[in-house]
Scaffold this motif. Structure first.
Motif, short mmCIF file in Angstrom:
data_model
loop_
_atom_site.label_atom_id
_atom_site.label_comp_id
_atom_site.label_asym_id
_atom_site.label_seq_id
_atom_site.Cartn_x
_atom_site.Cartn_y
_atom_site.Cartn_z
N THR A 150 0.81 -1.21 0.00
CA THR A 150 0.00 0.00 0.00
C THR A 150 0.84 1.26 0.00
OG1 THR A 150 -0.13 -0.08 2.41
CG2 THR A 150 -1.90 -1.14 1.19
N ALA A 151 2.10 1.17 0.47
CA ALA A 151 2.94 2.37 0.55
C ALA A 151 3.23 2.90 -0.84
CB ALA A 151 4.23 2.05 1.28
N LYS A 152 3.24 4.24 -0.95
CA LYS A 152 3.53 4.85 -2.23
C LYS A 152 5.04 4.95 -2.42
CE LYS A 152 -0.72 7.55 -2.69
NZ LYS A 152 -1.30 8.91 -2.87
N THR A 153 5.54 4.32 -3.45
CA THR A 153 6.97 4.37 -3.74
C THR A 153 7.15 4.67 -5.22
OG1 THR A 153 7.00 1.98 -4.20
CG2 THR A 153 7.53 2.68 -1.95
N ASP A 154 8.33 5.12 -5.57
CA ASP A 154 8.62 5.37 -6.98
C ASP A 154 8.57 4.04 -7.72
OD1 ASP A 154 8.97 8.05 -6.57
OD2 ASP A 154 11.14 7.89 -6.25
N PRO A 155 7.85 3.97 -8.84
CA PRO A 155 7.75 2.69 -9.56
C PRO A 155 9.09 2.27 -10.15
CG PRO A 155 6.82 4.48 -10.86
CD PRO A 155 7.11 5.06 -9.50
N THR A 156 9.31 0.97 -10.16
CA THR A 156 10.54 0.43 -10.75
C THR A 156 10.51 0.55 -12.26
OG1 THR A 156 10.80 -1.11 -8.90
CG2 THR A 156 11.98 -1.63 -10.93
N VAL A 157 9.31 0.40 -12.85
CA VAL A 157 9.12 0.53 -14.29
C VAL A 157 8.20 1.72 -14.55
CG1 VAL A 157 8.32 -0.59 -16.40
CG2 VAL A 157 9.36 -1.95 -14.58
N SER A 158 8.67 2.67 -15.35
CA SER A 158 7.86 3.84 -15.68
C SER A 158 8.05 4.19 -17.14
CB SER A 158 8.25 5.03 -14.80
OG SER A 158 9.63 5.35 -14.97
N THR A 159 7.11 4.96 -17.67
CA THR A 159 7.15 5.31 -19.10
C THR A 159 6.92 6.80 -19.30
OG1 THR A 159 4.78 4.94 -19.41
CG2 THR A 159 6.23 3.04 -19.75
N GLN A 160 7.38 7.27 -20.44
CA GLN A 160 7.04 8.60 -20.91
C GLN A 160 7.17 8.60 -22.43
OE1 GLN A 160 10.03 11.84 -20.60
NE2 GLN A 160 11.18 10.46 -19.23
N ILE A 161 6.58 9.59 -23.06
CA ILE A 161 6.62 9.69 -24.53
C ILE A 161 7.20 11.04 -24.92
CG2 ILE A 161 5.25 9.74 -26.64
CD1 ILE A 161 3.25 7.86 -25.29
N ARG A 162 8.19 11.00 -25.79
CA ARG A 162 8.78 12.22 -26.36
C ARG A 162 8.60 12.16 -27.87
NH1 ARG A 162 13.19 14.96 -23.94
NH2 ARG A 162 12.99 14.94 -21.68
N GLY A 163 7.58 12.86 -28.36
CA GLY A 163 7.32 12.82 -29.79
C GLY A 163 6.98 11.42 -30.23
N PHE A 164 7.79 10.87 -31.15
CA PHE A 164 7.54 9.51 -31.64
C PHE A 164 8.28 8.46 -30.80
CE2 PHE A 164 11.11 11.22 -34.15
CZ PHE A 164 12.10 10.31 -33.83
N ILE A 165 9.01 8.87 -29.75
CA ILE A 165 9.85 7.95 -28.98
C ILE A 165 9.13 7.51 -27.71
CG2 ILE A 165 12.07 7.60 -27.85
CD1 ILE A 165 13.12 9.97 -29.49
#
Length: 522
Positions: A150-165
């Motif tokens: 339940t504790a909020k922690t930084d996810p080990t896997v995260s995503t973001q999108i930069r243009g087409f990347i």
């Protein structure tokens, strides 16, 4: 050493040793141990650390100190993955340490432990260290703690999108911090992007299964990820093949992999038969903190020519570690019990993975490192019409000869053409062009078409690289009819390859009809 620094060291070690913390339970008994109750004596539990009455301030004689030093090095000799690995250096290291101990008539346990670890570091072997009861307890608790639900922690896997990347950051390959479900969710979020950048900066490693969750999309089905061999597997001729991974339904993946390693001793890890290769261009960003499983991931992607590695050389620390009791209650040694090599059989330990494109800013793992990587993907590497990472090796001009007739030479050139949608090649004998060939990538497969001056048309496809080999299969059409052909290309370094052509005869047997050796000119 401060608590903060110590915690960082312990976290890194937990990452590196994965599920092997309790591997001493199945190890061969040391000659220093009593034959009675050997399993109980070898087992490392929390009580081994918490019940110890020894303190770092305790003063011991130089004779007692030397007994402990010899115990440390004897245990290392007994447990190391290969008895001959740096054996002479280890012997010299021990002699120097004993001589240093003799310079004082007494030592505190803390000072002696520090001296031993300083000396062990000179071996330049990853995952070798002595822990006192306090450090050992921290290591044990970090390794065995339940992941917070339940504790909020930084996810080990995260995503973001930069243009087409599409960008996937993977901070660790340690389970259960990383799960297959999280990886699948990340892939779904980036399904519409045109190129993928995997950010592994600061990733100290983890378990093999967590690598497989993602690497199979890059290198494709039934491809070698890495090979692991323990001390008891040295004499084994053939490895046990393990395809795929332990998924999230397994309660302790690290323990499952530990048991697999103990049982099989010599293992080749491969991707699943049913894996689907993603045809998009992939890039992997690494730094000097990328270690262990992180380096295995980078090596597999690079050696299968399935992704470009960006950043700086990785740490070169891929030996699997196990923790073993020492003669002082509460003290343990972390020792390297398994060696991991790359798909092409290269040693990563002590060498690391060299990037295909170096980004000097990545030495400090700053934001400039990441921004430079994005710039490279955008400006220099990605073209929606020409993702030729799989066949980049062949671009240029080659001088080739037929093995059966070495003096019969020809030149083969391959460049981008046809509006950058294809690779276009031609064979030239003297001043005459005798054939043309065309290459393209379609949904992860390599397609080739060739037309020769005598009217022959060849069409072959390949599923991609397997270690240093590229296998094509298809058909050839001549005036006399159609027949099946196959070609096996084997590379030798970066500037040489052999190409063996075979055809299927009337008796359904393959026979060679051309064996070519090519050396790159430019």
């Amino acid at each position: 050493m401060s608590f903060a620094v110590m915690t960082t060291v312990l976290l890194n070690l937990v990452v590196c040793i994965g599920g092997k913390l309790t591997s001493s339970q199945a190890s061969t008994p040391s000659s220093l141990q009593s034959p009675t109750s050997q399993k109980a004596e070898q087992e490392v539990s929390l009580a081994w650390f918490t019940s110890s009455k020894l303190r770092g301030t305790d003063i011991i004689s130089s004779e007692s100190a030397k007994l402990f030093v010899n115990n440390v090095y004897q245990t290392l000799d007994d447990k190391i993955f290969a008895p001959t690995f740096k054996k002479e250096l280890r012997e010299q290291n021990l002699k120097a340490l004993i001589a240093e101990v003799d310079t004082n008539s007494s030592w505190s346990r803390a000072k002696l432990t520090q001296l031993i670890n300083n000396q062990l570091s000179k071996l330049s072997i990853s995952h070798v260290r002595v822990f006192d009861p306090v450090e050992g307890e921290q290591l044990f608790r970090l390794f065995t703690q339940q992941s917070p639900s339940t504790a909020k922690t930084d996810p080990t896997v995260s995503t973001q999108i930069r243009g087409f990347i599409g960008i996937v950051q993977v901070k660790s390959f340690v389970t259960p911090q990383i799960t297959r479900r999280a990886v699948e969710q990340a892939k779904a979020q980036l399904s519409q992007t045109k190129a993928i950048l995997i950010d592994l900066r600061g990733n100290g490693g983890g378990v093999q299964s967590a690598i497989s969750y993602l690497i199979e999309d890059i290198i494709g089905p039934d491809k070698v990820i890495a090979t692991e061999r323990t001390r008891n597997g040295i004499a084994m001729k053939q490895p046990y093949i393990f395809r795929g991974y332990f998924d999230d339904s397994v309660k302790n993946i690290g323990l499952a992999e530990m048991k697999l390693s103990q049982q099989k001793k010599y293992i080749q890890y491969r991707t699943r038969f049913e894996a689907n290769k993603d045809p998009r261009p992939y890039f992997v960003l690494v730094d000097n903190q990328c270690g262990s499983a992180c380096e295995v991931f980078a090596a597999a992607a690079q050696e299968h020519r399935a992704a470009k590695i960006l950043g700086v050389r990785t740490s070169g620390s891929v030996l699997g570690g196990g923790v073993f009791k020492l003669r002082w209650p509460g003290f343990v040694i972390l020792a390297p019990i398994a060696q991991t090599i790359s798909p092409n059989g290269n040693t990563i330990e002590g060498k690391g993975i060299e990037p295909d494109i170096e980004i000097s800013e990545c030495k400090n793992s700053g934001e400039q490192c990441f921004e430079k990587a994005v710039e490279i993907v955008v400006a220099n590497e990605y073209n929606p019409k020409s993702n030729f990472s799989e066949v980049e090796f062949f671009k240029g001009t080659w001088e080739c000869s037929i093995q059966s007739s070495p003096n019969n030479k020809f030149r083969w050139s391959l460049t981008q053409g046809l509006n950058n949608a294809w690779l276009v090649g031609f064979v030239q004998v003297g001043n005459n062009k005798v054939s043309n060939d065309f290459w393209r990538l379609v949904q992860g497969r390599i397609e080739r078409f060739a037309f020769t001056g005598d009217g022959t048309f060849v069409s072959v496809t390949s599923n991609g690289w397997e270690s240093q080999r590229l296998k094509f299969a298809g058909s050839a059409n001549q005036k006399t009819g159609e027949f099946q052909v196959r070609q096996t290309i084997t590379t030798k370094g970066n500037r040489e390859f052999r190409a063996l052509w075979e055809r299927l005869g009337n008796e359904r047997k393959w026979s060679p009809f051309s064996d070519e050796r090519c050396i790159k000119l430019n």
